[in-house]
Design a protein around this motif. Sequence first.
Motif, PDB file in Angstrom:
ATOM      1  N   GLU A   1       0.837  -1.206   0.000  1.00  0.00           N
ATOM      2  CA  GLU A   1       0.000   0.000   0.000  1.00  0.00           C
ATOM      3  C   GLU A   1       0.871   1.256   0.000  1.00  0.00           C
ATOM      4  O   GLU A   1       0.596   2.209  -0.736  1.00  0.00           O
ATOM      5  N   LYS A   2       1.956   1.282   0.803  1.00  0.00           N
ATOM      6  CA  LYS A   2       2.860   2.442   0.830  1.00  0.00           C
ATOM      7  C   LYS A   2       3.546   2.621  -0.527  1.00  0.00           C
ATOM      8  O   LYS A   2       3.722   3.744  -0.990  1.00  0.00           O
TER       9      LYS A   2
ATOM     10  N   ARG B   1       2.288   1.790  -3.441  1.00  0.00           N
ATOM     11  CA  ARG B   1       1.267   2.326  -4.341  1.00  0.00           C
ATOM     12  C   ARG B   1       1.086   3.825  -4.098  1.00  0.00           C
ATOM     13  O   ARG B   1       1.028   4.617  -5.047  1.00  0.00           O
ATOM     14  N   GLN B   2       1.058   4.238  -2.838  1.00  0.00           N
ATOM     15  CA  GLN B   2       0.897   5.652  -2.502  1.00  0.00           C
ATOM     16  C   GLN B   2       2.091   6.472  -3.005  1.00  0.00           C
ATOM     17  O   GLN B   2       1.928   7.557  -3.564  1.00  0.00           O
ATOM     18  N   LEU B   3       3.293   5.940  -2.817  1.00  0.00           N
ATOM     19  CA  LEU B   3       4.508   6.631  -3.296  1.00  0.00           C
ATOM     20  C   LEU B   3       4.467   6.768  -4.809  1.00  0.00           C
ATOM     21  O   LEU B   3       4.838   7.821  -5.352  1.00  0.00           O
ATOM     22  N   SER B   4       3.985   5.754  -5.496  1.00  0.00           N
ATOM     23  CA  SER B   4       3.896   5.794  -6.950  1.00  0.00           C
ATOM     24  C   SER B   4       2.946   6.889  -7.391  1.00  0.00           C
ATOM     25  O   SER B   4       3.228   7.630  -8.337  1.00  0.00           O
ATOM     26  N   ILE B   5       1.816   7.020  -6.716  1.00  0.00           N
ATOM     27  CA  ILE B   5       0.838   8.046  -7.070  1.00  0.00           C
ATOM     28  C   ILE B   5       1.383   9.428  -6.750  1.00  0.00           C
ATOM     29  O   ILE B   5       1.306  10.349  -7.571  1.00  0.00           O
ATOM     30  N   LEU B   6       1.960   9.602  -5.580  1.00  0.00           N
ATOM     31  CA  LEU B   6       2.461  10.913  -5.165  1.00  0.00           C
ATOM     32  C   LEU B   6       3.607  11.398  -6.047  1.00  0.00           C
ATOM     33  O   LEU B   6       3.685  12.580  -6.381  1.00  0.00           O
TER      34      LEU B   6
ATOM     35  N   SER C   1       3.207  -0.828  -9.533  1.00  0.00           N
ATOM     36  CA  SER C   1       2.348   0.328  -9.741  1.00  0.00           C
ATOM     37  C   SER C   1       2.986   1.183 -10.828  1.00  0.00           C
ATOM     38  O   SER C   1       4.197   1.209 -10.985  1.00  0.00           O
TER      39      SER C   1
END
Length: 187
Positions: free
Chosen positions: A30-31, A33-38, A59
């Motif tokens: 999950e972290k 995925r979040q780093l990829s989006i940010l 991701s």
Amino acid sequence: MGRRKVEIERIENKSSRQVTFSKRRKGLIEKARQLSILSESSIAVLAVSGSGKLYNAASGDNMSKIIDRYEIHQADELKALDLAEKIRNYLPHKELLEIVQSVDSLISMEEQLETTLSVIRAKKTELMMEEVKSLQETEMLLREENQILASHSQLGKNTFLVTEGERGMSRENGSGNKVPETLTLLK
């Protein structure tokens, strides 16, 4: 009451370890995925459990594209490392080459020095031979002059003795001391 900080160390209980792996694996994915989006980046996560099961998540791009880019980048890094190794090996060779060039330069200087030294020795020998020849000529002239002086001296002494003998005089001054004999000078 808040959460307490968990010490990071190996969990001894096998089932607790497996449960912790599952929960934290999900949190890690999950972290990522979040780093990829940010950050708008491609992220791949590979995890192998203690039982040997493989888990992956990607991701951004799919896993194979990320792995291909990683391999290309890794190959470039290996080339750079290989180049760095060659440079490290090259430096001792360069230093060795500089030493050889220095030795060659010293040998050349030594040969020039020996050549110059032999020329100087030859010139010194030549000058000494000229000096010896000059001294021999001076010696011959002095011997000739000495012989001339000796022959004139004998001639003058004989003349003086004959005249003294004829006169029968003794050469004494008024005080009874003998007067030193003198040679007649040649003009």
